[in-house]
Design a protein around this motif. Structure first.
Motif, PDB file in Angstrom:
ATOM      1  N   ARG A   1       0.852  -1.293   0.162  1.00 39.86           N
ATOM      2  CA  ARG A   1      -0.030   0.103  -0.070  1.00 39.86           C
ATOM      3  C   ARG A   1       0.735   1.080   0.020  1.00 39.86           C
ATOM      4  NH1 ARG A   1      -4.339   0.273   4.733  1.00 39.86           N
ATOM      5  NH2 ARG A   1      -2.474   1.251   6.012  1.00 39.86           N
ATOM      6  N   SER A   2       0.440   2.290  -0.747  1.00 36.20           N
ATOM      7  CA  SER A   2       1.286   3.459  -0.831  1.00 36.20           C
ATOM      8  C   SER A   2       1.269   4.368   0.560  1.00 36.20           C
ATOM      9  CB  SER A   2       0.541   4.467  -1.810  1.00 36.20           C
ATOM     10  OG  SER A   2       1.093   5.711  -1.524  1.00 36.20           O
ATOM     11  N   LYS A   3       2.469   5.015   0.676  1.00 35.71           N
ATOM     12  CA  LYS A   3       2.401   5.730   2.002  1.00 35.71           C
ATOM     13  C   LYS A   3       1.373   6.928   2.172  1.00 35.71           C
ATOM     14  CE  LYS A   3       5.993   9.203   0.291  1.00 35.71           C
ATOM     15  NZ  LYS A   3       7.214   9.490   0.370  1.00 35.71           N
ATOM     16  N   LEU A   4       0.934   7.175   1.077  1.00 37.15           N
ATOM     17  CA  LEU A   4      -0.460   8.169   0.949  1.00 37.15           C
ATOM     18  C   LEU A   4      -1.500   7.561   1.439  1.00 37.15           C
ATOM     19  CD1 LEU A   4       0.405   9.499  -2.532  1.00 37.15           C
ATOM     20  CD2 LEU A   4       1.006  10.499  -0.462  1.00 37.15           C
ATOM     21  N   VAL A   5      -1.515   6.195   1.735  1.00 40.91           N
ATOM     22  CA  VAL A   5      -2.909   5.694   2.169  1.00 40.91           C
ATOM     23  C   VAL A   5      -2.582   5.099   3.633  1.00 40.91           C
ATOM     24  CG1 VAL A   5      -4.572   3.925   1.816  1.00 40.91           C
ATOM     25  CG2 VAL A   5      -3.701   4.988  -0.025  1.00 40.91           C
ATOM     26  N   GLN A   6      -3.167   5.848   4.583  1.00 44.37           N
ATOM     27  CA  GLN A   6      -2.586   5.582   5.934  1.00 44.37           C
ATOM     28  C   GLN A   6      -3.902   5.207   6.879  1.00 44.37           C
ATOM     29  OE1 GLN A   6       0.615   5.313   7.335  1.00 44.37           O
ATOM     30  NE2 GLN A   6       1.175   5.709   5.263  1.00 44.37           N
ATOM     31  N   ASP A   7      -3.609   4.438   7.761  1.00 49.91           N
ATOM     32  CA  ASP A   7      -4.648   4.160   9.046  1.00 49.91           C
ATOM     33  C   ASP A   7      -4.503   5.034  10.063  1.00 49.91           C
ATOM     34  OD1 ASP A   7      -5.541   2.221   7.545  1.00 49.91           O
ATOM     35  OD2 ASP A   7      -5.266   0.488   8.662  1.00 49.91           O
ATOM     36  N   THR A   8      -4.723   6.146  10.199  1.00 44.44           N
ATOM     37  CA  THR A   8      -4.923   7.282  10.846  1.00 44.44           C
ATOM     38  C   THR A   8      -6.140   7.951  10.994  1.00 44.44           C
ATOM     39  OG1 THR A   8      -4.049   9.085   9.546  1.00 44.44           O
ATOM     40  CG2 THR A   8      -2.255   7.666  10.532  1.00 44.44           C
ATOM     41  N   GLY A   9      -6.294   8.932  12.165  1.00 46.18           N
ATOM     42  CA  GLY A   9      -7.586   9.628  12.291  1.00 46.18           C
ATOM     43  C   GLY A   9      -8.913   8.879  12.466  1.00 46.18           C
ATOM     44  N   GLY A  10      -8.869   7.616  13.063  1.00 51.69           N
ATOM     45  CA  GLY A  10      -9.947   6.923  13.100  1.00 51.69           C
ATOM     46  C   GLY A  10     -10.089   5.683  11.897  1.00 51.69           C
ATOM     47  N   TRP A  11      -9.139   5.402  11.021  1.00 53.12           N
ATOM     48  CA  TRP A  11      -9.185   4.571  10.006  1.00 53.12           C
ATOM     49  C   TRP A  11      -8.544   3.205  10.502  1.00 53.12           C
ATOM     50  CZ3 TRP A  11     -11.961   4.905   5.356  1.00 53.12           C
ATOM     51  CH2 TRP A  11     -12.417   6.183   4.999  1.00 53.12           C
ATOM     52  N   LYS A  12      -9.123   2.192  10.426  1.00 53.46           N
ATOM     53  CA  LYS A  12      -8.602   0.605  10.829  1.00 53.46           C
ATOM     54  C   LYS A  12      -8.619  -0.189  10.003  1.00 53.46           C
ATOM     55  CE  LYS A  12      -9.001   1.985  15.876  1.00 53.46           C
ATOM     56  NZ  LYS A  12      -9.707   1.368  17.148  1.00 53.46           N
ATOM     57  N   THR A  13      -7.612  -0.747   9.484  1.00 55.99           N
ATOM     58  CA  THR A  13      -7.709  -2.133   8.720  1.00 55.99           C
ATOM     59  C   THR A  13      -7.751  -3.075   9.805  1.00 55.99           C
ATOM     60  OG1 THR A  13      -6.557  -1.045   6.894  1.00 55.99           O
ATOM     61  CG2 THR A  13      -6.980  -3.360   6.726  1.00 55.99           C
ATOM     62  N   LEU A  14      -8.714  -3.950   9.490  1.00 56.30           N
ATOM     63  CA  LEU A  14      -8.995  -5.275  10.559  1.00 56.30           C
ATOM     64  C   LEU A  14      -8.494  -6.134   9.842  1.00 56.30           C
ATOM     65  CD1 LEU A  14     -12.437  -4.234  11.916  1.00 56.30           C
ATOM     66  CD2 LEU A  14     -10.312  -3.534  12.751  1.00 56.30           C
TER      67      LEU A  14
END
Length: 202
Positions: free
Chosen positions: A3-16
């Motif tokens: 995954r690109s560094k431009l797509v991040q699990d931050t600010g409430g996003w979580k990949t389960l």
């Protein structure tokens, strides 16, 4: 393909969870369970991961832009666009390395190079189809460009023609749907927003 560094699990996003469905040298198809900031209920979503790319707006010394006409198999048509190409390196490249990729694609697809004393102006990036893929493209304005003494083409390209158009002709091609490539439409919008060209009808 990560995954690109431009797509991040931050600010409430979580990949389960993440399941790989298909991979080849250009893309990866994954199905993920993702929790978004606005919903505690995870959503299952299938995403196509693609390599990052560059899109170049090559401007000649007389203010024209180079367009290429290329056969595109998925849409069964040959369409006009700005030169572009994928970044093959799997590592996250630095700005100068991305710029070098853009210069190589410019040469391979058009037969033009940046003229001595010319400039590569970075215009940011965009996501090509955010509901389908994480692919993103870095924009560059290359000016002025000049025809290379020797054109070293890349094998396998389906480019039929390269031509220089005025800004008025470019605007007309957009208005008449001759240009319908998302990369080209997006870089033209960015150029106009930065005040580098005007797409307003006279």
């Amino acid at each position: 393909m990560r995954r690109s560094k431009l797509v991040q699990d931050t600010g409430g996003w979580k990949t389960l969870s993440s399941e790989n469905n298909f991979t080849n040298s250009h893309l990866k198809v994954v199905t993920e369970k993702v929790q978004t900031p606005s919903n505690s209920q995870a959503r299952t979503y299938t995403t196509v991961r693609r390599k990052a790319a560059v899109v170049i707006a090559p401007m000649t010394s007389d203010g024209k832009f180079l367009l290429i006409k290329e056969e595109r198999i998925p849409i069964r048509a040959a369409i006009w666009s700005m030169p572009a190409g994928q970044i093959d390196d799997e590592a996250e490249l630095q700005e100068k390395e991305i710029e070098a990729v853009a210069l190589r694609e410019l040469h391979e697809e058009t037969g033009y190079d940046l003229a001595p004393g010319g400039e590569m102006i970075r215009l940011g990036y965009f996501f090509t189809s955010a509901g389908f893929t994480d692919e993103h493209c870095y924009f560059f304005l290359a000016r002025p460009v000049q025809q290379a003494d020797v054109h070293k083409r890349e094998e396998g390209e389906a480019i039929l023609e390269c031509r220089a158009v005025t800004i008025a002709e470019l605007r007309g091609m957009i208005a008449e749907n001759e240009i319908r490539d998302s990369n080209t439409l997006a870089i033209c919008a960015r150029l106009a927003a930065r005040g580098l060209i005007s797409l307003r009808a006279p």
